[in-house]
Scaffold this active site. Structure first.
Site, short mmCIF file in Angstrom:
data_model
loop_
_atom_site.label_atom_id
_atom_site.label_comp_id
_atom_site.label_asym_id
_atom_site.label_seq_id
_atom_site.Cartn_x
_atom_site.Cartn_y
_atom_site.Cartn_z
N HIS A 166 34.59 35.71 35.10
CA HIS A 166 35.82 36.50 35.19
C HIS A 166 36.06 37.38 33.97
O HIS A 166 36.95 38.22 33.97
CB HIS A 166 37.03 35.58 35.41
CG HIS A 166 37.04 34.97 36.77
ND1 HIS A 166 37.79 35.46 37.80
CD2 HIS A 166 36.34 33.92 37.29
CE1 HIS A 166 37.58 34.74 38.89
NE2 HIS A 166 36.70 33.80 38.60
N ASP A 382 38.90 43.82 28.73
CA ASP A 382 39.45 43.00 29.80
C ASP A 382 38.44 42.97 30.94
O ASP A 382 37.97 44.03 31.37
CB ASP A 382 40.77 43.63 30.30
CG ASP A 382 41.76 42.59 30.77
OD1 ASP A 382 41.32 41.49 31.13
OD2 ASP A 382 42.97 42.89 30.79
C1 GDG Z 1 41.11 36.72 33.45
C2 GDG Z 1 40.41 37.92 32.81
C3 GDG Z 1 40.51 39.07 35.03
C4 GDG Z 1 51.34 37.37 34.09
N1 GDG Z 1 52.55 37.10 33.64
C5 GDG Z 1 53.17 36.38 34.59
C6 GDG Z 1 52.30 36.20 35.65
N2 GDG Z 1 51.17 36.82 35.32
C7 GDG Z 1 49.96 36.88 36.15
C8 GDG Z 1 49.72 38.29 36.65
C9 GDG Z 1 48.23 38.27 36.89
C10 GDG Z 1 47.69 37.25 35.89
O1 GDG Z 1 48.81 36.55 35.39
C11 GDG Z 1 46.99 37.90 34.73
O2 GDG Z 1 45.74 38.31 35.17
P1 GDG Z 1 44.83 39.34 34.38
O3 GDG Z 1 43.73 39.75 35.27
O4 GDG Z 1 45.67 40.50 33.99
O5 GDG Z 1 44.33 38.63 33.04
P2 GDG Z 1 43.76 37.17 32.54
O6 GDG Z 1 44.79 36.10 32.66
O7 GDG Z 1 43.26 37.40 31.17
O8 GDG Z 1 42.55 36.79 33.52
C12 GDG Z 1 40.83 39.18 33.54
C13 GDG Z 1 41.07 37.77 35.60
O9 GDG Z 1 40.65 36.65 34.83
C14 GDG Z 1 40.62 37.58 37.05
O10 GDG Z 1 39.23 37.54 37.15
O11 GDG Z 1 41.11 40.15 35.69
O12 GDG Z 1 40.16 40.29 33.00
O13 GDG Z 1 40.72 38.01 31.43
O14 GDG Z 1 47.93 37.83 38.19
O15 GDG Z 1 50.49 38.50 37.78
N3 GDG Z 1 52.64 35.54 36.77
C15 GDG Z 1 53.89 35.02 36.83
N4 GDG Z 1 54.75 35.14 35.82
C16 GDG Z 1 54.46 35.80 34.69
O16 GDG Z 1 55.28 35.88 33.77
N5 GDG Z 1 54.26 34.39 37.95
#
Ligand code: GDG
Length: 735
Positions: A166, A382
């Site tokens: 990921h 990212d």
């Molecule tokens: C890893 C990789 C890759 C955020 N704040 C809240 C909340 N979120 C949720 C968002 C989103 C998720 O968290 C964050 O996902 P990301 O993709 O932006 O980043 P990582 O956590 O670093 O994830 C990344 C991912 O894996 C998938 O393969 O995209 O690059 O680093 O879904 O919505 N959700 C809630 N409250 C919050 O305050 N409910």
């Protein structure tokens, strides 16, 4: 029926303890959503850690939790506090995470953490091995479990293993820094299919495999011994409909029903018609570029005073890895920057940055997406970044603009976003200005394309495509099994062999009778091989011929004392035992003075490569040269040669780390056929591993026993997996 199991660091449920009773709450993260559809559909289990450390649990509690999770088809891997500290917070988050995101200065090289990482990965693998049966498929997720694929495969080779990373896979120059790079790659290579978000990560991975393991790679297939491993990119999607529906639902709530956050946001907009919201959402992580984003926002306020009092950055930073030093420092830096901006540009009616350091309920998150005019997403690195996709899905009225870092995997799918370099404050400030002044029609036009794409490639589609690709790999493996010479098949072949009066046996040399060596001169036959050949030859019904691309002098030297026939240079030369060398077809080599200088120029520019001159062919060898540069050179050389060969009746043959130019009109198939012509062989066996052997397999009579060594596609009737298997086959013939 075969099942599909999921393995991830965390299970898709969290445990909550109320009045001494544990219960489960369903996880709503992207991975959990996408995967739940998969493992329930295929009747498999989800194997992972429950999130509670095992020292805190009594035996009774553990049993109760296992039962609860079992009802949800989940299997726990219990982890103690110390293990979480060293495997998860330690090696996973302080070593792999910073290194793979190019933060080499933060990498912790603790050998103790590495030892625990290995031990815990083994525990995950052991749980999988208890659950998965032959024919099942296992999909392993992410950087915490890099060693698990090999740990499964080495014990149960008939379980198909997929792995998805990921986060980014870094360039070889960064990956090579890690002292345990070989072990990590070996672990990953246990998978049959390796998935990455984007092609860049895939190519970095393949580059490391090529350089560190020297495996041959054709397009995205790695040929590792007798296995074919596939790498591919699958950009992860989101549950689009869930965001769209929630967005519609929250916006249609009556004023009384609305959340406090929603009411606050409405109040903000009501104070003036030209108020704007810019949104920023991430875990508080140094990879996400949060301080740089704040500085860019400060720059924006500095450069565009007309927006003072009108634009607010709403910044949600979800607490993450709070015990780790780098994260503590980051939190401090962010707090100070927010204070500085608000102190400088704020007043009693205007707060430039609204900062939330906490997680919000899902509905609030969607409200933020829905009410923000611009999403400012500026990670330094990212893997994908799902926030960008979630913003798009939540925009019911199709307005809104995304300012997006080119360092996020998602940028490759979002041509309609305004892309920026996340370090370049001026560029981000200018992009923000463009976003805030973009005409509504243009916003809608861009958003429409984005929505169509993201709706189509949802997390379900993503998971489905990965599973399909795994099924494909399985098919390739099955094809191998269908043609594989099992004990039963061997008995049938051997029965015919024993009954036959006159047999011809054609054996390719490199890759069939002996393994490939980095230095081709080291492939000398050993005692075992001489014994096998002599035993075959001792049976006077056998005519044994080595049929190879090698030059005649080498083969003559190696087999001087063996009464065997030799066909060399892909069929140019033939020496029947006890006779003189003869050419099978008339060929000339007038072309050599024209082609040789072309190859010499490539050798001059490719250290470690060399030219071999055979009687009727010239070969450029690059096995010992730098692998990636040589591939580029090989392609350039082929292009150049293609322009020349047409007029000269030549053939270009690409073998394992060689390019060979030879006179046209001759190949192993023609040579083998000529050899058996006018002889009454009633049993023919032909064995080879290379694509040049395919000529032999297709041109020999169809009742011949043709055997491909290796797993690749072939027109041969049978397959064997390795040189050892060939030697065993030959040793047992006639027994
Ligand atoms: C890893 C990789 C890759 C955020 N704040 C809240 C909340 N979120 C949720 C968002 C989103 C998720 O968290 C964050 O996902 P990301 O993709 O932006 O980043 P990582 O956590 O670093 O994830 C990344 C991912 O894996 C998938 O393969 O995209 O690059 O680093 O879904 O919505 N959700 C809630 N409250 C919050 O305050 N409910």
């Amino acid at each position: 029926m075969s099942k599909l199991h999921i393995v991830a660091n965390r299970l898709p449920y969290s445990l909550v303890k109320e009045e001494n009773e544990y219960s489960l709450i369903e996880s709503v993260g992207g991975l959990a959503t996408g995967m739940k559809s998969v493992y329930t559909e295929y009747g498999g289990k989800w194997i992972g850690w429950s999130g509670v450390n095992s020292d805190e649990l009594s035996n009774d509690e553990s049993t109760k939790i296992d039962q609860l999770l079992d009802e949800k088809s989940c299997v726990t891997v219990p982890l103690s506090e110390q293990e979480i500290l060293e495997y998860y917070e330690g090696f996973s988050n302080k070593t792999v995470w910073p290194l793979f995101h190019y933060f080499t200065q933060y990498v912790d090289y603790s050998p103790e953490n590495w030892e625990t990482y290995k031990r815990v990965n083994q525990r995950f693998a052991d749980r999988v091995l208890e659950v998965a049966e032959d024919g099942d498929t296992v999909w392993v997720h992410d950087y915490q479990l890099l060693l698990v694929p090999e740990m499964i495969k080495s014990v149960k080779p008939n379980v198909t293993v997929g792995f998805f990373l990921h986060i980014p896979f870094p360039s070889y120059e960064v990956f090579r820094i890690l002292p345990w790079r070989m072990e990590l790659l070996k672990g990953m290579l246990g998978a049959d299919l390796l998935g990455f978000h984007i092609y860049d990560y895939e190519r970095h991975f393949l580059s490391s495999v090529r350089r560190l393991y020297g495996y041959e790679i054709a397009f995205n297939q790695i040929h590792a011994g007798n296995r074919i491993i596939k790498a591919d990119s699958f950009p992860m999607g989101i549950d689009y409909e869930k965001f769209r529906k929630t967005s519609t639902m929250v916006m249609h709530k009556t004023i009384q029903e609305r959340s406090d956050l929603h009411k606050e946001l409405e109040k903000y907009f009501m104070t003036s018609p030209d108020r704007r919201l810019v949104l920023s959402i991430d875990r508080l992580d140094y990879t996400k570029g949060i301080p740089q984003r704040l500085k860019a926002f400060r720059k924006f306020l500095e450069k565009y005073p007309e927006f003072h009092g009108k634009v607010t950055l709403i910044m949600l930073a979800v607490p993450s890895r709070g015990q780790v030093e780098e994260y503590v420092n980051l939190k401090k830096e962010v707090d100070e920057l927010v204070g500085n901006i608000n102190g400088t540009y704020g007043n009693i009616n205007y707060t430039p940055v609204w900062y939330f350091y906490r997680a919000m309920p899902f509905e609030n998150l969607v409200e933020l997406y829905n009410m923000s005019d611009v999403a400012l997403i500026t990670p330094l690195r990212d893997g994908m970044n799902l926030v960008a996709k979630e913003y798009v899905a939540s925009r019911g009225n199709q307005t809104g603009v995304i300012v997006l870092s080119e360092m996020a995997g998602v940028a490759q799918e979002m041509g309609e976003a305004i892309t920026i370099n996340p370090i370049n404050e001026d560029e981000i400030a200018a992009a923000l200005h463009t976003a805030l002044t973009m005409p509504i029609d243009e916003q809608k036009e861009r958003m429409k394309f984005l929505q169509e794409r993201i709706q189509r490639y949802s997390v379900f589609k993503w998971a489905g495509e990965f599973v399909n690709a795994l099924e494909n790999v399985k098919r390739i493996q099955k094809e191998f099994l269908v043609k594989k010479i099992t004990d039963k098949v061997f008995t049938e072949i051997n029965d015919k062999y024993k009954k036959a009066g006159k047999r011809a046996i054609f054996l390719d040399y490199d890759g069939t009778l002996t393994s490939f060596h980095k230095n081709p001169q080291e492939a000398t036959p050993n005692e075992e091989l001489y014994t096998i050949l002599n035993r075959l030859i001792a049976d006077e019904r056998n005519t044994v011929t080595i049929i190879s691309g090698r030059d005649r002098y080498t083969l003559e030297k190696w087999f001087a004392d063996v009464p065997i026939n030799l066909i060399c240079e892909h069929g140019v030369w033939l020496r029947k035992h006890g006779e003189e060398w003869q050419t099978i077809t008339k060929v000339n080599n007038d072309w050599m003075p024209i082609i040789r200088p072309v190859l010499e120029r490539v050798v001059d520019r490719t250290p470690g490569s060399f030219i071999e001159e055979k009687n009727y062919s010239l070969v450029w060898h690059y096995r010992k040269a730098e692998p990636e540069q040589s591939l580029i050179r090989a392609n350039e050389l082929k292009d150049e040669l293609l322009d020349l060969v047409g007029n000269l009746n030549l053939e270009i043959m690409e073998g394992s780390k060689v390019i060979e130019v030879k006179s046209g009109g001759i190949n192993k198939g023609i040579a083998a056929n000529q050899f058996i012509h006018n002889e009454n062989f009633d049993h023919i066996i032909a064995m080879g591993d290379d694509w040049t052997d395919e000529y032999m397999f297709t041109e020999l009579p169809k009742e011949a026993v043709t055997v491909k060594v290796g797993i690749q596609r072939t027109s041969a009737n049978f397959k064997l997996e390795s040189v050892d298997a060939v030697r065993q086959f030959l040793s047992q013939l006639g027994e």
